[in-house]
Scaffold this active site. Structure first.
Site, PDB file in Angstrom:
ATOM      1  N   SER A 146      40.981  48.152  30.900  1.00  0.00           N
ATOM      2  CA  SER A 146      39.461  48.177  31.191  1.00  0.00           C
ATOM      3  C   SER A 146      39.373  49.685  31.663  1.00  0.00           C
ATOM      4  O   SER A 146      40.075  50.370  32.304  1.00  0.00           O
ATOM      5  CB  SER A 146      39.386  47.248  32.374  1.00  0.00           C
ATOM      6  OG  SER A 146      38.044  47.395  32.896  1.00  0.00           O
ATOM      7  N   TYR A 161      41.746  43.726  40.371  1.00  0.00           N
ATOM      8  CA  TYR A 161      41.292  43.817  39.205  1.00  0.00           C
ATOM      9  C   TYR A 161      41.894  45.205  38.698  1.00  0.00           C
ATOM     10  O   TYR A 161      42.521  45.596  37.615  1.00  0.00           O
ATOM     11  CB  TYR A 161      39.889  43.343  38.635  1.00  0.00           C
ATOM     12  CG  TYR A 161      39.813  43.335  37.266  1.00  0.00           C
ATOM     13  CD1 TYR A 161      40.233  42.276  36.088  1.00  0.00           C
ATOM     14  CD2 TYR A 161      38.964  44.422  36.634  1.00  0.00           C
ATOM     15  CE1 TYR A 161      40.059  42.444  35.013  1.00  0.00           C
ATOM     16  CE2 TYR A 161      38.645  44.509  35.191  1.00  0.00           C
ATOM     17  CZ  TYR A 161      39.179  43.471  34.147  1.00  0.00           C
ATOM     18  OH  TYR A 161      38.896  43.500  33.003  1.00  0.00           O
TER      19      TYR A 161
HETATM   20  N1  LIG Z   1      34.451  41.092  29.361  1.00  0.00           N
HETATM   21  C1  LIG Z   1      34.392  42.329  29.826  1.00  0.00           C
HETATM   22  O1  LIG Z   1      33.245  43.015  30.095  1.00  0.00           O
HETATM   23  C2  LIG Z   1      35.828  42.885  29.904  1.00  0.00           C
HETATM   24  C3  LIG Z   1      35.563  44.571  30.342  1.00  0.00           C
HETATM   25  C4  LIG Z   1      36.804  45.077  30.222  1.00  0.00           C
HETATM   26  C5  LIG Z   1      37.828  44.303  29.935  1.00  0.00           C
HETATM   27  N2  LIG Z   1      38.017  43.035  29.692  1.00  0.00           N
HETATM   28  C6  LIG Z   1      39.409  42.353  29.352  1.00  0.00           C
HETATM   29  O2  LIG Z   1      39.327  41.758  27.980  1.00  0.00           O
HETATM   30  C7  LIG Z   1      40.101  40.630  28.181  1.00  0.00           C
HETATM   31  C8  LIG Z   1      39.474  39.519  27.506  1.00  0.00           C
HETATM   32  O3  LIG Z   1      38.326  39.112  28.461  1.00  0.00           O
HETATM   33  P1  LIG Z   1      37.174  38.239  28.401  1.00  0.00           P
HETATM   34  O4  LIG Z   1      35.900  38.925  28.281  1.00  0.00           O
HETATM   35  O5  LIG Z   1      37.239  37.657  27.061  1.00  0.00           O
HETATM   36  O6  LIG Z   1      37.538  37.136  29.365  1.00  0.00           O
HETATM   37  P2  LIG Z   1      37.096  35.378  29.491  1.00  0.00           P
HETATM   38  O7  LIG Z   1      35.867  35.405  28.500  1.00  0.00           O
HETATM   39  O8  LIG Z   1      37.194  35.049  30.734  1.00  0.00           O
HETATM   40  O9  LIG Z   1      38.568  34.857  28.726  1.00  0.00           O
HETATM   41  C9  LIG Z   1      39.905  35.185  29.183  1.00  0.00           C
HETATM   42  C10 LIG Z   1      40.868  34.289  28.220  1.00  0.00           C
HETATM   43  O10 LIG Z   1      42.251  34.609  28.926  1.00  0.00           O
HETATM   44  C11 LIG Z   1      42.567  33.396  28.974  1.00  0.00           C
HETATM   45  N3  LIG Z   1      43.795  33.154  30.194  1.00  0.00           N
HETATM   46  C12 LIG Z   1      43.477  33.620  31.472  1.00  0.00           C
HETATM   47  N4  LIG Z   1      44.503  33.313  32.224  1.00  0.00           N
HETATM   48  C13 LIG Z   1      45.527  32.802  31.376  1.00  0.00           C
HETATM   49  C14 LIG Z   1      46.846  32.578  31.343  1.00  0.00           C
HETATM   50  N5  LIG Z   1      47.582  32.589  32.581  1.00  0.00           N
HETATM   51  N6  LIG Z   1      47.493  32.239  30.198  1.00  0.00           N
HETATM   52  C15 LIG Z   1      46.914  32.408  29.053  1.00  0.00           C
HETATM   53  N7  LIG Z   1      45.534  32.660  29.023  1.00  0.00           N
HETATM   54  C16 LIG Z   1      44.912  32.934  29.986  1.00  0.00           C
HETATM   55  C17 LIG Z   1      41.670  32.438  29.335  1.00  0.00           C
HETATM   56  O11 LIG Z   1      42.093  31.089  29.210  1.00  0.00           O
HETATM   57  P3  LIG Z   1      41.415  29.806  29.586  1.00  0.00           P
HETATM   58  O12 LIG Z   1      40.165  29.333  28.748  1.00  0.00           O
HETATM   59  O13 LIG Z   1      42.612  28.689  29.479  1.00  0.00           O
HETATM   60  O14 LIG Z   1      40.828  30.328  31.015  1.00  0.00           O
HETATM   61  C18 LIG Z   1      40.711  33.070  28.114  1.00  0.00           C
HETATM   62  O15 LIG Z   1      41.248  32.419  27.081  1.00  0.00           O
HETATM   63  C19 LIG Z   1      40.584  40.433  29.538  1.00  0.00           C
HETATM   64  O16 LIG Z   1      42.061  41.086  29.649  1.00  0.00           O
HETATM   65  C20 LIG Z   1      39.583  41.449  30.316  1.00  0.00           C
HETATM   66  O17 LIG Z   1      40.305  41.892  31.469  1.00  0.00           O
HETATM   67  C21 LIG Z   1      37.012  42.496  29.457  1.00  0.00           C
END
Ligand SMILES: NC(=O)c1ccc[n+]([C@@H]2O[C@H](COP(=O)([O-])OP(=O)(O)OC[C@H]3O[C@@H](n4cnc5c(N)ncnc54)[C@H](OP(=O)(O)O)[C@@H]3O)[C@@H](O)[C@H]2O)c1
Length: 238
Positions: A146, A161
């Site tokens: 990120s 984070y």
């Molecule tokens: N969205 C943004 O704006 C953004 C920006 C920068 C970086 N990112 C990064 O992109 C990645 C995906 O983000 P997202 O926005 O798609 O997040 P999200 O919608 O909150 O989804 C997170 C995913 O991670 C899974 N997860 C969390 N803890 C876990 C664990 N212990 N074991 C296995 N799976 C786990 C969740 O599973 P459950 O359904 O079981 O909870 C879900 O499938 C993350 O690494 C995040 O930091 C996102």
């Protein structure tokens, strides 16, 4: 004969991870959904099946060492190899939410849990996948980082984070260095601000846009970069 590539995407039951699995499957990669709750993974897989994409599910809780080992072993059992590992699963649990979360209110437990998922999770999966990738002489590892982890632009807000993603960036460089010899590429990327449960409804980007650079890094040619940090397919500062 061209090898059909296989991929494991952590946290692929929803959000950006789901779109990465979908995008890889559309490219003909044998993508596997890693899901903490396999029931959620099945719902995601059924959605893809209705689009003609056959994407199996493995149970994967990145907080758990055995689960990470078993998930990688299961992909090997199904497909005989693991070419692509996408460390997508992540959490943002700083409180209160957003920029209001101060370092001076940070609870040790919040930092511990964040590091467990966002840093130790990828370490476990890289350690489990690396022997296979070395054996194959091929591997693509993509870490979902990120801009919040960029030291060059480090600000305040959600400190746990931020620190976890800065550490994930360090892991990217270390792993790229250690695995550099045998066509194994390790890169980090920032998806931008994406409309998911983590990003919220106000975010500018769709999950599909957020997934694009990760899919590109997952399928890099042999002369592609390693040890880099990218957004929109372009290098960005650490
Ligand atoms: N969205 C943004 O704006 C953004 C920006 C920068 C970086 N990112 C990064 O992109 C990645 C995906 O983000 P997202 O926005 O798609 O997040 P999200 O919608 O909150 O989804 C997170 C995913 O991670 C899974 N997860 C969390 N803890 C876990 C664990 N212990 N074991 C296995 N799976 C786990 C969740 O599973 P459950 O359904 O079981 O909870 C879900 O499938 C993350 O690494 C995040 O930091 C996102």
């Amino acid at each position: 004969m061209a090898v059909t590539r296989t991929a494991l995407v952590s946290g692929a039951n929803r959000g950006i991870g789901f779109e990465i699995a979908r995008g890889l499957a559309r490219l003909g990669v044998l993508a596997v959904i890693g899901a903490r709750d396999p029931k959620d993974g099945m719902v995601a897989a059924e959605k893809l099946q209705s689009e003609g994409l056959d994407v199996p599910v493995v149970a994967l809780d990145v907080d758990n060492e055995d689960s990470a080992l078993q998930a990688v072993a299961e992909v090997k059992r199904i497909y005989g190899r693991l070419d692509i590992l996408v460390n997508n699963a992540g959490i943002l649990i700083d409180e209160p939410g957003g920029f209001k979360a101060s370092l001076f209110d940070l609870k040790p437990e919040t930092l511990r849990r964040t590091m467990e998922t966002n840093l130790l999770g990828p370490i476990r999966l890289i350690q489990a996948a690396a022997p296979l990738m070395r054996e194959q002489g091929y591997g693509r590892i993509v870490n979902l980082s990120s801009g919040a982890g960029q030291l060059a632009e480090m600000g305040s807000g959600y400190p746990a984070y931020r620190m976890s993603k800065a550490a994930l960036n360090a892991l990217t460089r270390i792993a790229a260095n250690e695995l550099g010899g045998g066509n194994i590429k390790v890169n980090a990327m920032c998806p931008g601000w994406v409309r998911t449960e983590m990003g919220g409804p106000e975010a500018q980007r769709s999950p599909e846009e957020g997934a694009d650079t990760a899919i590109w890094l997952s399928t890099l040619p042999d002369d592609g970069p390693t040890g880099g940090f990218f957004r929109d397919r372009k290098p960005i500062a650490w």
